[in-house]
Each structure stands twice: as structure tokens, then as C-alpha cells.
Motif scaffolding. Structure first.
Motif, PDB file in Angstrom:
ATOM      1  N   GLY A 290       0.832  -1.206   0.000  1.00 18.13           N
ATOM      2  CA  GLY A 290       0.000   0.000   0.000  1.00 18.13           C
ATOM      3  C   GLY A 290       0.861   1.248   0.000  1.00 18.13           C
ATOM      4  N   LEU A 291       0.740   1.961   1.089  1.00 20.61           N
ATOM      5  CA  LEU A 291       1.462   3.216   1.247  1.00 20.61           C
ATOM      6  C   LEU A 291       2.990   3.001   1.277  1.00 20.61           C
ATOM      7  N   THR A 292       3.720   4.026   0.792  1.00 27.40           N
ATOM      8  CA  THR A 292       5.172   4.009   0.935  1.00 27.40           C
ATOM      9  C   THR A 292       5.591   5.222   1.777  1.00 27.40           C
ATOM     10  N   VAL A 293       6.485   4.999   2.715  1.00 24.28           N
ATOM     11  CA  VAL A 293       6.995   6.096   3.546  1.00 24.28           C
ATOM     12  C   VAL A 293       8.512   6.145   3.374  1.00 24.28           C
ATOM     13  N   ARG A 294       9.047   7.351   3.158  1.00 20.86           N
ATOM     14  CA  ARG A 294      10.492   7.487   3.084  1.00 20.86           C
ATOM     15  C   ARG A 294      10.975   8.087   4.399  1.00 20.86           C
ATOM     16  N   VAL A 295      11.933   7.446   5.022  1.00 22.92           N
ATOM     17  CA  VAL A 295      12.463   7.956   6.294  1.00 22.92           C
ATOM     18  C   VAL A 295      13.962   8.221   6.111  1.00 22.92           C
ATOM     19  N   THR A 296      14.392   9.434   6.458  1.00 22.76           N
ATOM     20  CA  THR A 296      15.799   9.797   6.343  1.00 22.76           C
ATOM     21  C   THR A 296      16.362  10.034   7.739  1.00 22.76           C
ATOM     22  N   GLY A 297      17.480   9.382   8.045  1.00 24.62           N
ATOM     23  CA  GLY A 297      18.112   9.581   9.346  1.00 24.62           C
ATOM     24  C   GLY A 297      18.978  10.838   9.322  1.00 24.62           C
TER      25      GLY A 297
ATOM     26  N   GLN B 126      21.040  13.932  11.992  1.00 27.45           N
ATOM     27  CA  GLN B 126      21.647  13.981  13.334  1.00 27.45           C
ATOM     28  C   GLN B 126      20.891  14.987  14.207  1.00 27.45           C
ATOM     29  N   TRP B 127      20.015  14.640  15.095  1.00 24.52           N
ATOM     30  CA  TRP B 127      19.579  13.343  15.516  1.00 24.52           C
ATOM     31  C   TRP B 127      18.073  13.367  15.533  1.00 24.52           C
ATOM     32  N   TRP B 128      17.543  13.251  14.321  1.00 25.84           N
ATOM     33  CA  TRP B 128      16.088  13.218  14.181  1.00 25.84           C
ATOM     34  C   TRP B 128      15.729  12.491  12.900  1.00 25.84           C
ATOM     35  N   TRP B 129      14.418  12.318  12.682  1.00 26.99           N
ATOM     36  CA  TRP B 129      13.953  11.513  11.556  1.00 26.99           C
ATOM     37  C   TRP B 129      13.123  12.388  10.621  1.00 26.99           C
ATOM     38  N   ARG B 130      13.538  12.461   9.355  1.00 27.30           N
ATOM     39  CA  ARG B 130      12.732  13.135   8.337  1.00 27.30           C
ATOM     40  C   ARG B 130      11.771  12.072   7.779  1.00 27.30           C
ATOM     41  N   VAL B 131      10.489  12.336   7.844  1.00 25.57           N
ATOM     42  CA  VAL B 131       9.488  11.341   7.442  1.00 25.57           C
ATOM     43  C   VAL B 131       8.650  11.904   6.297  1.00 25.57           C
ATOM     44  N   GLU B 132       8.572  11.179   5.172  1.00 27.61           N
ATOM     45  CA  GLU B 132       7.768  11.636   4.035  1.00 27.61           C
ATOM     46  C   GLU B 132       6.832  10.514   3.602  1.00 27.61           C
ATOM     47  N   TYR B 133       5.525  10.819   3.595  1.00 25.41           N
ATOM     48  CA  TYR B 133       4.537   9.839   3.145  1.00 25.41           C
ATOM     49  C   TYR B 133       4.337  10.028   1.650  1.00 25.41           C
ATOM     50  N   LEU B 134       4.494   8.953   0.881  1.00 21.72           N
ATOM     51  CA  LEU B 134       4.325   9.036  -0.570  1.00 21.72           C
ATOM     52  C   LEU B 134       3.013   8.337  -0.910  1.00 21.72           C
ATOM     53  N   PRO B 135       1.918   9.108  -1.051  1.00 18.23           N
ATOM     54  CA  PRO B 135       0.601   8.490  -1.221  1.00 18.23           C
ATOM     55  C   PRO B 135       0.510   7.712  -2.526  1.00 18.23           C
ATOM     56  N   GLN B 136      -0.397   6.681  -2.541  1.00 18.13           N
ATOM     57  CA  GLN B 136      -0.540   5.824  -3.721  1.00 18.13           C
ATOM     58  C   GLN B 136      -1.116   6.585  -4.906  1.00 18.13           C
ATOM     59  N   ASP B 137      -1.979   7.588  -4.624  1.00 21.26           N
ATOM     60  CA  ASP B 137      -2.658   8.294  -5.722  1.00 21.26           C
ATOM     61  C   ASP B 137      -1.736   9.314  -6.399  1.00 21.26           C
ATOM     62  N   GLY B 138      -0.464   9.151  -6.260  1.00 21.73           N
ATOM     63  CA  GLY B 138       0.455  10.145  -6.806  1.00 21.73           C
ATOM     64  C   GLY B 138       0.490  11.329  -5.846  1.00 21.73           C
ATOM     65  N   GLY B 139       0.574  12.535  -6.374  1.00 17.44           N
ATOM     66  CA  GLY B 139       0.620  13.700  -5.487  1.00 17.44           C
ATOM     67  C   GLY B 139       1.976  13.784  -4.818  1.00 17.44           C
ATOM     68  N   GLY B 140       2.303  14.962  -4.302  1.00 16.09           N
ATOM     69  CA  GLY B 140       3.611  15.168  -3.694  1.00 16.09           C
ATOM     70  C   GLY B 140       3.698  14.475  -2.354  1.00 16.09           C
TER      71      GLY B 140
ATOM     72  N   LYS C 198      11.079   3.164   2.846  1.00 16.81           N
ATOM     73  CA  LYS C 198      12.346   3.386   2.149  1.00 16.81           C
ATOM     74  C   LYS C 198      13.257   4.179   3.076  1.00 16.81           C
ATOM     75  N   LEU C 199      14.492   3.714   3.228  1.00 16.15           N
ATOM     76  CA  LEU C 199      15.362   4.296   4.250  1.00 16.15           C
ATOM     77  C   LEU C 199      16.639   4.860   3.641  1.00 16.15           C
ATOM     78  N   THR C 200      17.017   6.029   4.100  1.00 11.27           N
ATOM     79  CA  THR C 200      18.316   6.570   3.720  1.00 11.27           C
ATOM     80  C   THR C 200      18.805   7.460   4.866  1.00 11.27           C
ATOM     81  N   ALA C 201      20.012   8.028   4.713  1.00  8.58           N
ATOM     82  CA  ALA C 201      20.563   8.858   5.784  1.00  8.58           C
ATOM     83  C   ALA C 201      21.240  10.079   5.182  1.00  8.58           C
ATOM     84  N   ALA C 202      21.354  11.135   5.979  1.00 14.79           N
ATOM     85  CA  ALA C 202      21.924  12.378   5.470  1.00 14.79           C
ATOM     86  C   ALA C 202      23.456  12.368   5.514  1.00 14.79           C
ATOM     87  N   LYS C 203      24.017  12.137   6.703  1.00 13.07           N
ATOM     88  CA  LYS C 203      25.475  12.292   6.830  1.00 13.07           C
ATOM     89  C   LYS C 203      26.196  11.083   7.379  1.00 13.07           C
ATOM     90  N   VAL C 204      25.568  10.394   8.336  1.00 11.55           N
ATOM     91  CA  VAL C 204      26.238   9.238   8.936  1.00 11.55           C
ATOM     92  C   VAL C 204      25.253   8.072   8.945  1.00 11.55           C
TER      93      VAL C 204
END
Lengths: 136, 330
Positions: free
Chosen positions: B113-120, B122-136, B155-161
Motif C-alpha cells: 500500500g502506502l510508501t513512507v520514506r524515512v531519512t536519518g 543527526q539526531w532526528w527523523w525526516r518522514v515523508e509519506y508518498l501516497p498511492q494516488d500520486g501527489g507530492g 524506504k530508508l536513507t541517511a543524510a550524513k552518517v
């Protein structure tokens, strides 16, 4: 003079054991090569050959073949060392004295145990290919 | 007698402490997700096996040192070494390895279903919901909301470390690398609030890099996501209005975004709906007006080496208004 002769005999028997030393190293070496082959093949196929990797059959067939070859070679090593462990065929597996026969048997014994360990090691290395079908 | 009592008390409190780990919002032993349930079963199987082995081994020790203290026959000794020392562990390890490997493909199954992108960060979590119907993407931070019963792709990635994403109650853990995308999927089986934690040392405030995970019924989740997509609420009263002015005048918008205002920074967490979150500072303080006040005045005390400057030099009234404004951003 007598001591000199003794040393010479000792060196001679020692050089005769060269083949035993190769035999000892053979099992673990095959295991190591099989390990490298499996992991390198998986890394290359998953990174570079996406389409081939999709259903995973190619990679699993490669790992299966490598495993069969490795197990056959290790089994041969094991059989050779088993023969050497009791090389006079006298069903005497004891080798605790510092004489040529016992040295020879001891190296056979050690090779046999290492071959058994390598056999199990190769099976464990190949096991993931039975359960994991894809790269992801 | 007194010593014995003390020992008993010590053992009892040690048991109580360790049993505390068996339940709660951050425990692998209290699963609330499909993947976590499989992992918890794996743990119990391994633990039971270990207990049986421990009893057998110590039983054997007890037998040869207390019950039958005399030489044993060589034949029996060799049988024990070859049977229990070589054959049995080989077969047992093969069975355990097969069991462990057999559960791996399902753990890696993709989301549906839904996809969420989480970026690590220092020291917090950037969270982006990518809805199925397209849209930003719907941008949020430091809190993850998931619909129950659906498998959400993460989907997981990190900024610096390197960081590691782990919600013990819901599933396994996965490392996050700068410049590379890793993935996992979470499938919550019951609603509730759980706790995620960075599981890879990432700097001074690594231990203060957590996040609440709120699992909602699907309809409630959709309603929440629709609201999260909207711009920030207008200040509700005069204090909040003044707080907004302080926010903009102090340049908070250089780092933080509040959609619908001139604040468009992307260095720090998106604050558009920060007042509606359960915590601030990545799971560090409750998201109450007092919490915001403390965070603004003692930022570097609460989170050592944090990039955000502390605002203790602001007049107290400004701090109170700013906290009121932030709490109102629901």
C-alpha cells in the motif's frame, strides 16, 4: 656420524610427508574457495545482471553446481585421508609414537577430521540458496 | 538470615527488572506486527533450545562429578564425544539454520500500500509519506503513523552518517546509509503507540534519537494523512499570533518549514503540524506548551551537540508565546 645419518633419515621421512601436508590443507581450501565463489557470484549477479537475477534460478544453479563439485572434491579428500589414517590396513587407528608410520597416520587422521568439517561448512554456506530465491 | 533476605530481594528485583523488558512500547517480546511475531517465535524457540541444552550439559556435569565419580569406559566416552559433541550439534545447527533462513524471504516481502520514506538526520527523523494516488510527498518528522492490517513499504536513507531504523514491536531493523537507499516493510497487526529508536551509534545524541509510532485503523489513518497534507493552522489567539511573529522574526524559518507561512527551511524538522505530534526533539520531550518552552530555552542541555541554537536569550514572554504558537500547530 650416526647422528648425521639419523638426521638425514629424519629429513627424508619429513619430505615424504609433504603430500600429507597438502592433503591436510585441501579440504579447508576447497571450503574457502566455494565460499568466495558463492558470495562473489551473488554480489555480481545481483548488482549487474538484474534481469537474470529476477527469479534467481541462474544464481541458484551456479551455487548448486559449485556445491556439488566442492562436496565431491572434499569427499575424495576425506576418502584419501581415511585410507592414510590406517595406511597399513591393519585396523589400527592408534598413532601416538614418534615413528614414521604413526606420523603418517596422524596426518591422515587430522586431514580426515578437517575434510568432515569442510564438508559440513560447504553445506551450511550453500543452504541460503535453498530458501532465499531473490536478491532483495 | 538478613544476608539471605538481601540476596532474595536482589534476585527478585533483578527478575522484575528483566521481566520489564518482556512488555511495553519498545519490546521485541511484545509483538504488534506480522514480522515481529515471527521474530519473537524465533527467539522463544532458540531460548527453549538453549535452556534444554543448558540442563543437559549441567546434568551431565552433575552426574560425572557428584553421582558417579569413577572412570568411565573409553567406548562410552567416545560415543558421547562423537554423538553429542559432533553429530548432534551439526544436525541441530542445520535445523536451526534452515528455520532461520526459511523465515527470511517473508521478512523481506514488499509493501502492498502506502510508501513512507524515512531519512536519518543527526539526531532526528525526516518522514515523508508518498501516497498511492500520486501527489507530492506529505512531509513530517519524528513520528511515524501507520494503518493497521496493511503492509507499508519503508524506504530508508541517511543524510550524513549511518543510522539504523528499528521499531522492535513491529519488525526487524535496517541500517540507513548516506547516498544509498535500503528498504523494509512493516505490517502492524494491532493499533496502539509504540517506540522506535536509532539502533546504530550516530554521534553524541544517538540515544536521544527516538520516535513514536502510532498505529491507527485505516479510516482514521486516511483522515489523519489528509489533514497532515494541509497547510498549518492559523494562530488561534493573540498569544499564538505573537508567537508566530517571534518565530518569523527570529529566523526560525531558515531551518524549519511551516507550510502556509514564509518559513520554508528544510535543514531541521518540518513543523507544520508539530503541535499534533506526541513528542518533540525526536522522542525526547512531550509535545506540550511546557515541553516546547523547555526545548527552546535549553536546547543544547536537552540534546547535546544539537545543531539548533538555544533561545534562552529571548525574553520570557516571547518564549511562552512561541511555545503557545508551536503547540497550536496541529
Amino acid at each position: 656420524m650416526a647422528q648425521h645419518r639419523e638426521e638425514k633419515t629424519e629429513l627424508k621421512t619429513f619430505s615424504e610427508e609433504q603430500s600429507s601436508l597438502w592433503l591436510i590443507a585441501l579440504g579447508p581450501t576447497i571450503w574457502a574457495l566455494h565460499f568466495i565463489a558463492c558470495y562473489a557470484a551473488t554480489a555480481v549477479v545481483c548488482a549487474k545482471l538484474d534481469r537474470l537475477a529476477e527469479d534467481g534460478w541462474l544464481l541458484r544453479a551456479m551455487i548448486g553446481t559449485a556445491t556439488a563439485v566442492a562436496l565431491a572434491l572434499i569427499a575424495w579428500t576425506g576418502w584419501r585421508s581415511w585410507r592414510q589414517w590406517d595406511f597399513l590396513d591393519d585396523r589400527d587407528h592408534v598413532h601416538h609414537r614418534p615413528v614414521t608410520e604413526h606420523r603418517h597416520e596422524f596426518l591422515g587422521h587430522a586431514s580426515f577430521l578437517l575434510a568432515c568439517l569442510s564438508f559440513v561448512g560447504v553445506l551450511y554456506v550453500a543452504l541460503p540458496a535453498v530458501f532465499v530465491t531473490g536478491c532483495v | 538470615m538478613r544476608v539471605r533476605l538481601r540476596i532474595r530481594a536482589g534476585v527478585a528485583s533483578a527478575c522484575a527488572l528483566s521481566l520489564g523488558g518482556c512488555t511495553g512500547v519498545q519490546s521485541v517480546l511484545d509483538p504488534a506486527g506480522a514480522d515481529a511475531e515471527v521474530l519473537a517465535t524465533l527467539f522463544w524457540v532458540l531460548l527453549s533450545g538453549a535452556v534444554v541444552l543448558w540442563l543437559l550439559l549441567n546434568g551431565a556435569f552433575f552426574y560425572v562429578t557428584r553421582m558417579r565419580v569413577r572412570p568411565h569406559s573409553r567406548k562410552i566416552g567416545e560415543a558421547v564425544i562423537i554423538g553429542a559433541g559432533i553429530a548432534f550439534p551439526t544436525v541441530l545447527l542445520a535445523i536451526l539454520l534452515s528455520y532461520g533462513l526459511s523465515i527470511m524471504p517473508d521478512q523481506r516481502a514488499p509493501g502492498d500500500g502506502l510508501t513512507v520514506r524515512v531519512t536519518g538526520e543527526q539526531w532526528w527523523w525526516r518522514v515523508e509519506y508518498l501516497p498511492q494516488d500520486g501527489g507530492g510527498p506529505v512531509v513530517s518528522a519524528n513520528e511515524l503513523r501507520l494503518p493497521v492490517g496493511a503492509r507499508t513499504e519503508i524506504k530508508l536513507t541517511a543524510a550524513k552518517v549511518i543510522h539504523s531504523f528499528w521499531v522492535p514491536n513491529l519488525g526487524g531493523k535496517m541500517d540507513m546509509f548516506p547516498g544509498r537507499e535500503t528498504r523494509m516493510a512493516l505490517e502492524p497487526t494491532r493499533t496502539g503507540v509504540f517506540r522506535g529508536q536509532c539502533a546504530e551509534f550516530c554521534g553524541t545524541s544517538h540515544a536521544l534519537m527516538a520516535f513514536p509510532v502510532v498505529v491507527l485503523p485505516p479510516e482514521e489513518f486516511e483522515a489523519w494523512l489528509a489533514k497532515e497534507r494541509e497547510d498549518a493552522a492559523a494562530p488561534a489567539d493573540a498569544a499564538a499570533e505573537r508567537g508566530r511573529e517571534v518565530f518569523l522574526a527570529e529566523g526560525c524559518g531558515a531551518c524549519h518549514a511551516v507550510r502556509g507561512t514564509p518559513a520554508k527551511g528544510a535543514v531541521g524538522p518540518d513543523l507544520t503540524h508539530v503541535g499534533g505530534r506526541r513528542t518533540i526533539g525526536a522522542g525526547t520531550l512531550p509535545a506540550t506548551a511546557e515541553g516546547f518552552g523547555q526545548w527552546l530555552a535549553r536546547t543544547d542541555h536537552i540534546k547535546p551537540d544539537v545543531r539548533m541554537p538555544t533561545y534562552r536569550a529571548l525574553p520570557e514572554q516571547d518564549l511562552i508565546d512561541l511555545a503557545t504558537y508551536l503547540k497550536g500547530l496541529r
